[in-house]
Design a protein around this motif. Sequence first.
Motif, PDB file in Angstrom:
ATOM      1  N   ALA A  21       0.834  -1.205   0.000  1.00 21.07           N
ATOM      2  CA  ALA A  21       0.000   0.000   0.000  1.00 21.07           C
ATOM      3  C   ALA A  21       0.868   1.253   0.000  1.00 21.07           C
ATOM      4  N   THR A  70      -4.582   1.625  -3.468  1.00 23.15           N
ATOM      5  CA  THR A  70      -4.189   1.724  -2.061  1.00 23.15           C
ATOM      6  C   THR A  70      -5.356   1.376  -1.152  1.00 23.15           C
ATOM      7  N   GLY A  71      -6.557   1.838  -1.509  1.00 20.80           N
ATOM      8  CA  GLY A  71      -7.741   1.502  -0.720  1.00 20.80           C
ATOM      9  C   GLY A  71      -7.963   0.003  -0.646  1.00 20.80           C
ATOM     10  N   LEU A  74      -5.376  -1.518   1.639  1.00 19.36           N
ATOM     11  CA  LEU A  74      -5.654  -1.238   3.054  1.00 19.36           C
ATOM     12  C   LEU A  74      -6.732  -2.165   3.596  1.00 19.36           C
ATOM     13  N   ILE A  75      -7.686  -2.537   2.761  1.00 18.04           N
ATOM     14  CA  ILE A  75      -8.705  -3.499   3.187  1.00 18.04           C
ATOM     15  C   ILE A  75      -8.034  -4.811   3.593  1.00 18.04           C
ATOM     16  N   TYR A  78      -5.867  -4.287   6.976  1.00 18.91           N
ATOM     17  CA  TYR A  78      -6.626  -4.306   8.225  1.00 18.91           C
ATOM     18  C   TYR A  78      -7.242  -5.678   8.491  1.00 18.91           C
ATOM     19  N   SER A 105     -12.432   2.422   5.942  1.00 19.17           N
ATOM     20  CA  SER A 105     -11.578   3.537   5.508  1.00 19.17           C
ATOM     21  C   SER A 105     -10.955   3.217   4.152  1.00 19.17           C
ATOM     22  N   GLY A 106     -10.565   1.957   3.953  1.00 20.29           N
ATOM     23  CA  GLY A 106     -10.037   1.544   2.660  1.00 20.29           C
ATOM     24  C   GLY A 106     -11.086   1.666   1.563  1.00 20.29           C
ATOM     25  N   PHE A 130     -12.714   8.784   4.961  1.00 19.29           N
ATOM     26  CA  PHE A 130     -11.432   8.082   5.069  1.00 19.29           C
ATOM     27  C   PHE A 130     -10.682   8.519   6.321  1.00 19.29           C
ATOM     28  N   THR A 134     -10.204   6.233   9.613  1.00 19.28           N
ATOM     29  CA  THR A 134      -8.817   5.933   9.978  1.00 19.28           C
ATOM     30  C   THR A 134      -8.547   6.325  11.428  1.00 19.28           C
TER      31      THR A 134
END
Length: 212
Positions: A21, A70-71, A74-75, A78, A105-106, A130, A134
């Motif tokens: 990410a 990136t989203g 991030l999923i 996490y 947030s992702g 977001f 976060t």
Amino acid sequence: MPLVLPDLSKVPITGLSGIAAILVFCLFSGISIASYPGGFTPIDMWLGDYGFPDINPAGAAYYNLGSMLTGLLLIVFYTGLYQHSVASPARTSLRTAGQAAGVFSGISLFIAGYLTPAVMPGNLIASYAFFALTFLAIIFLHMAFRSRPFYSEATACMGLASVALIVLLGVTQALASIEPIVAEWCALFALISWIGLTSRDSYRRARGRCHD
């Protein structure tokens, strides 16, 4: 001395996705910034401004695509935190809440990139979501992981710094006379650092250098 690369099959999913990410976000944002005709300026230009097709025609697509990728990463980042045992039902609930906030947030970051900054108010709502999600994710995860051997002091401090900068960003955003552009850049830098440190901690835990 020969270069010894890590065995990726033994690297936890949080470690891989977190570093990926960071690399994806920095790479695509860097290309977008380099393509902007006005040059790099973190003082009076929001990072999201580089995603406007009208003012950055050659680089907006890179920024928005980078946000979407990136989203998604991030999923995964996490979600992979389930591997960290926290030893009590209360902390497990906090970890789950932090993971859920992080996943959303992702999703918000993906939506912000998909809509592009030119689509208002959708992009703005997704961007606010977001940062807000976060903030919640780091708070819950900090409460779940604090004092655990795998959650280093440096990671904890950077997480708190990220939270403080997000609060500063929100407070200054609410004051019409202040443009919190620098606060946004600093908050994102702190968040990237926290993700990197958390990824490192996950790798160290998987290598047996620290235990739950």
